[in-house]
Scaffold this motif. Sequence first.
Motif, short mmCIF file in Angstrom:
data_model
loop_
_atom_site.label_atom_id
_atom_site.label_comp_id
_atom_site.label_asym_id
_atom_site.label_seq_id
_atom_site.Cartn_x
_atom_site.Cartn_y
_atom_site.Cartn_z
N LEU A 36 74.46 59.61 29.13
CA LEU A 36 73.86 59.16 30.29
C LEU A 36 72.48 58.92 30.23
O LEU A 36 71.56 59.61 29.72
CB LEU A 36 74.00 60.11 31.48
N THR A 37 72.11 57.71 30.79
CA THR A 37 70.71 57.28 30.96
C THR A 37 70.26 56.90 32.35
O THR A 37 71.33 56.82 33.30
CB THR A 37 70.57 55.70 30.18
N VAL A 38 69.03 56.89 32.81
CA VAL A 38 68.75 56.82 34.16
C VAL A 38 68.30 55.28 34.49
O VAL A 38 67.80 54.66 33.96
CB VAL A 38 67.62 57.75 34.42
N GLY A 39 69.11 55.00 35.61
CA GLY A 39 68.75 53.55 36.34
C GLY A 39 68.65 53.78 37.77
O GLY A 39 68.82 55.15 38.27
N THR A 40 68.93 52.67 38.48
CA THR A 40 68.86 52.81 40.10
C THR A 40 70.40 52.56 40.62
O THR A 40 71.13 51.63 40.20
CB THR A 40 67.95 51.96 40.67
#
Length: 472
Positions: free
Chosen positions: A290-294
């Motif tokens: 999992l990676t962070v985005g908006t």
Amino acid sequence: MPRKAIVYARISRDRTGGGLGVDRQLADCRELAARLDWQIAAERTDNDLSAYSGKPRPGYRQLLADLERGLATGVLVWHTDRLHRSPAELEQYIAICDPLGVVTHTVQAGVLDLATPSGRMVARQLGAVARFESEHKAERVRRARIQMAEEGKWGGGTRPFGYQAGGVELVPDEAAAIVRATETILSGGSLRSVVIALNEGGFITTKGKLPWTPGAARDMLTRPRNAGLVSHRGKIVGPGQWPALVPEEQWRTVVQILKNPARRTSPGNYARWLGSGLYRCGIEGCGGPLTVGTSGQKRHPSYMCRKREAGASRHVSRVATTLDAYVSAVIVERLKQDDARDLIRSLDVEADTTELHAEADRIRRRLEQVGQEFAEDDEMDVVSFRSATKRLRERLTGLENELAVAGHRNPLVGVADAVDVQSAWDELDDLARKRAILDALMTVTVQPAPRGRRPDGSYFDPKYVLIDWKVD
């Protein structure tokens, strides 16, 4: 009418940085111009640049450009070897000067007549002599450096950070900073945090007295000198005549960590979230990071799986701050348990490196011996030599890897054994260290959760966050 001339001066190595050698050449050339009644149109210089090295010489290039545009018909130089130390450069110079009628005068060797065959022959002979001297000097320097390395001596140069000018005596506060930086990397800390600590501590590099950058910090931490080792052309030769700052196994571990291309530091490529790349997608058959985005109308930073089924939303998505807070609370609670010190021991790498070091030293000596035998024994063919050294180098690489593994530091130390675990966790200002603890303790898998509020009014449901402990 006086002939217009360009003065050119060059020095290969300026040890003081003051350009005094160039200044002396210019002064002598000005005196020569006065004796010849020549008018100086321009002065071009290259300080601390070798003509033999092949590196670009801006001043020399400007000299050629000046001649081609007719600024002058004469060149004044202290000696012919200040102009050229390669036949190719000399031929280029002749090709420009001959058709333009440019006269070259030197302080030490008189006039250099490039307009006649005999004059060009003399110039070429002087160039050949200069080339021989350069190559002979380079060979002497190379052999001297090899001998110094074999004797464990420092080869000279810029003062190494952590040591005094002679390269042997320590600078205590700098040496302590290197030890702290090494411990930071071994504990899972980031190179960025090392740079911040060095700069905030008031330390500056010894090369140009500049602030620390990630590249400079990486070079400092990966140099063999820190482990008391001397190297030549990138290969470890043996022990140096200076005190080691860290054990060899710790240094090798730092090298292994920082040489990993995935850790290369550039603006924006370091992790900004606790679980970025560590949390896993809970969709069956996926398991991707999992990676962070908006996401959402309010554009909250959210952990997301980058994969999605055709025509559907992403596999999973969770508000980043909420998920990180929950995982942090779980970590702290686990480290508060009575068996936390047992966790530390379970992650410790126990290895007796004495024999590893001894065998590595034996192999290095044997490699040196085989090299000498090959040089002295006409009966030993290249194939046999390569076969013998290949086996030795493969074993040496294996030993060095074992030493690197033994040098890993337990990321839980200082947190799991703290009196106040919560405070110790909160005070870790290096996110990379927290990520190392997370990665050592658990695997976090995020499953899809029903949309909407829970009965308590919140949107986060911990039962859809699965934690598999890596240590008991």
